[in-house]
Scaffold this active site. Structure first.
Site, PDB file in Angstrom:
ATOM      1  N   HIS A  46       0.832  -1.208   0.000  1.00  0.00           N
ATOM      2  CA  HIS A  46       0.000   0.000   0.000  1.00  0.00           C
ATOM      3  C   HIS A  46       0.861   1.250   0.000  1.00  0.00           C
ATOM      4  O   HIS A  46       0.911   1.981   1.002  1.00  0.00           O
ATOM      5  CB  HIS A  46      -0.939  -0.024   1.202  1.00  0.00           C
ATOM      6  CG  HIS A  46      -1.984  -1.101   1.122  1.00  0.00           C
ATOM      7  ND1 HIS A  46      -2.525  -1.727   2.224  1.00  0.00           N
ATOM      8  CD2 HIS A  46      -2.579  -1.662   0.034  1.00  0.00           C
ATOM      9  CE1 HIS A  46      -3.425  -2.615   1.828  1.00  0.00           C
ATOM     10  NE2 HIS A  46      -3.465  -2.597   0.505  1.00  0.00           N
ATOM     11  N   HIS A  79      -0.417  -8.763   0.961  1.00  0.00           N
ATOM     12  CA  HIS A  79      -1.462  -8.852   1.989  1.00  0.00           C
ATOM     13  C   HIS A  79      -2.182 -10.191   2.001  1.00  0.00           C
ATOM     14  O   HIS A  79      -2.957 -10.457   2.908  1.00  0.00           O
ATOM     15  CB  HIS A  79      -2.465  -7.705   1.783  1.00  0.00           C
ATOM     16  CG  HIS A  79      -1.777  -6.393   1.559  1.00  0.00           C
ATOM     17  ND1 HIS A  79      -1.496  -5.913   0.307  1.00  0.00           N
ATOM     18  CD2 HIS A  79      -1.236  -5.510   2.421  1.00  0.00           C
ATOM     19  CE1 HIS A  79      -0.835  -4.767   0.395  1.00  0.00           C
ATOM     20  NE2 HIS A  79      -0.661  -4.511   1.673  1.00  0.00           N
ATOM     21  N   HIS A 129     -10.225  -4.396   4.817  1.00  0.00           N
ATOM     22  CA  HIS A 129      -8.794  -4.463   4.490  1.00  0.00           C
ATOM     23  C   HIS A 129      -8.504  -5.790   3.771  1.00  0.00           C
ATOM     24  O   HIS A 129      -9.039  -6.833   4.148  1.00  0.00           O
ATOM     25  CB  HIS A 129      -7.955  -4.337   5.764  1.00  0.00           C
ATOM     26  CG  HIS A 129      -6.488  -4.142   5.492  1.00  0.00           C
ATOM     27  ND1 HIS A 129      -5.673  -5.193   5.145  1.00  0.00           N
ATOM     28  CD2 HIS A 129      -5.714  -3.037   5.483  1.00  0.00           C
ATOM     29  CE1 HIS A 129      -4.448  -4.727   4.951  1.00  0.00           C
ATOM     30  NE2 HIS A 129      -4.443  -3.417   5.149  1.00  0.00           N
ATOM     31  N   GLU A 131      -6.037  -7.795   3.787  1.00  0.00           N
ATOM     32  CA  GLU A 131      -5.476  -8.899   4.568  1.00  0.00           C
ATOM     33  C   GLU A 131      -6.581  -9.666   5.297  1.00  0.00           C
ATOM     34  O   GLU A 131      -6.581 -10.906   5.278  1.00  0.00           O
ATOM     35  CB  GLU A 131      -4.440  -8.375   5.569  1.00  0.00           C
ATOM     36  CG  GLU A 131      -3.803  -9.515   6.351  1.00  0.00           C
ATOM     37  CD  GLU A 131      -2.810  -9.050   7.399  1.00  0.00           C
ATOM     38  OE1 GLU A 131      -2.086  -8.062   7.161  1.00  0.00           O
ATOM     39  OE2 GLU A 131      -2.768  -9.693   8.464  1.00  0.00           O
ATOM     40  N   CYS A 199       2.921  -8.429  13.585  1.00  0.00           N
ATOM     41  CA  CYS A 199       4.264  -8.922  13.255  1.00  0.00           C
ATOM     42  C   CYS A 199       5.367  -8.087  13.898  1.00  0.00           C
ATOM     43  O   CYS A 199       5.135  -6.992  14.411  1.00  0.00           O
ATOM     44  CB  CYS A 199       4.434  -8.962  11.740  1.00  0.00           C
ATOM     45  SG  CYS A 199       4.798  -7.351  11.068  1.00  0.00           S
TER      46      CYS A 199
END
Ligand code: 2E4
Ligand code: SF4
Length: 323
Positions: A46, A79, A129, A131, A199
């Site tokens: 992004h 993603h 989103h 993901e 993460c």
């Protein structure tokens, strides 16, 4: 050069994480191997600048696989995608290169495993989103999205003793803990993911911003508006005491009025942001009277991911024995 007005605190780590580096190199390598055009489903990461740069080199960004001509090469973004998207690509005989970050794939694996064990999975993340759409697609019948603490009241589960939460990789650590607390007060038997889903790169970038925010009159976060982890850095900066914080794609977007009365400017960037954009911000700040840069270090990052297997260079076959 203007008279010195103050200093810059520069977050470390900032910018590219291992998953973004791998995804961007994957598109570059695909262009080298297959030639243009190489199709990419959604933005590879992004970031406006990354997408524009790859477009100039011959990448064609599409929203869905049905826009890709049959038999062409398509890269799936960092993603991640749902199994349904893999199937659509197979049905169109597309050559796929999967640039899903391995840490996103890890969450997909967790989702599959808990679904197989018939858990209700509460996926904390932002509605819409890419993901969370990819992760939810692994087990739609078992996964429900929890978009922040205020969404907890809407959750319905079959058996409160068989519930687990997972999350998007790029959330605010503190906000997620607040959502989990709220979920636990409704479902005391709630299980946690086997390891952190937010993460290392997201956590480290937030930690560096937290360390400097209290000293900053202004924090400039380089990143695009659709970049979840970049937007979180603005929120974390404000939460941790920065007097102001703004997201910019490019140095030229810095409004001179933001610098009025400012002594200390914090600078950081999201995980999808190339360092050149940060250098341009530092150059502009130097011109405006902030030439001195002090690094605020929160962590050392050494992680590197291997390229998607579709792009790994094959070892030459041993020559056949003439005897
Ligand atoms: C994949 C997973 O998820 P976000 O909107 O922060 O993505 P961005 O592309 O900005 O950052 C890289 C990335 C990719 C992060 N997590
Ligand atoms: Fe992977 Fe984390 Fe980077 Fe996302 S932010 S691409 S999960 S390393």
């Amino acid at each position: 050069m203007a008279d010195p007005r103050g200093r810059v605190l520069l977050a470390d780590p900032r910018g590219y994480c291992a998953g973004v580096d791998r995804a961007v190199v994957a598109v570059e390598r695909a262009l080298e191997i297959h030639g243009a055009p190489v199709y990419v489903r959604k933005q590879i990461v992004h970031n406006k600048h990354v997408v524009a740069t790859l477009e100039r080199r011959g990448a064609v960004f599409v929203d869905e696989t049905d826009e890709v001509p049959e038999g062409s090469v398509v890269v799936f973004s960092a993603h991640g995608v749902s199994p349904a998207v893999h199937q659509e690509a197979a049905d169109r005989r597309l050559k796929t290169i999967d640039a899903t970050c391995p840490l996103v794939s890890k969450v997909h694996q967790e989702a599959k495993r808990f679904a197989k064990e018939d858990y209700d999975i509460l996926l904390i993340g932002h509605r819409g989103h890419e993901e969370v759409e990819g992760t939810s697609g692994e087990a739609p019948a078992h996964i429900q999205l929890v978009d922040g603490a205020d969404d907890v009241a809407n959750v319905q589960v079959r058996d409160p003793e068989k519930v687990v939460w997972l999350s998007q990789t790029t959330l605010s650590v503190d906000e997620t803990l607040a959502t989990v607390d709220r979920l636990k007060s409704r479902f005391p038997g709630l299980q946690s993911p086997p390891s952190d889903d937010i993460c290392y790169a997201t956590q480290n970038r937030q930690q560096a911003v937290k360390q400097m925010a209290g000293e900053c009159d202004l924090v400039v976060v380089v990143g695009s508006t659709n970049s979840s982890n970049s937007v979180r850095l603005v929120e974390v900066a404000l939460e941790a005491g920065a007097r102001a914080a703004h997201l910019v794609d490019y140095a030229a977007e810095i409004d001179p009025a933001w610098l009025d009365g400012v002594t200390t400017v914090g600078v950081t960037s999201g995980a999808s942001v190339p360092e050149v954009l940060v250098s341009e911000v530092l150059d502009l700040l130097a011109e405006r009277g902030y030439p001195d840069v002090e690094t605020v270090k929160a962590a050392e990052e050494k992680l590197v991911f291997a390229l998607p297997h579709e792009l790994r260079v094959r070892r030459a076959e041993p020559a056949a024995d003439p005897a």
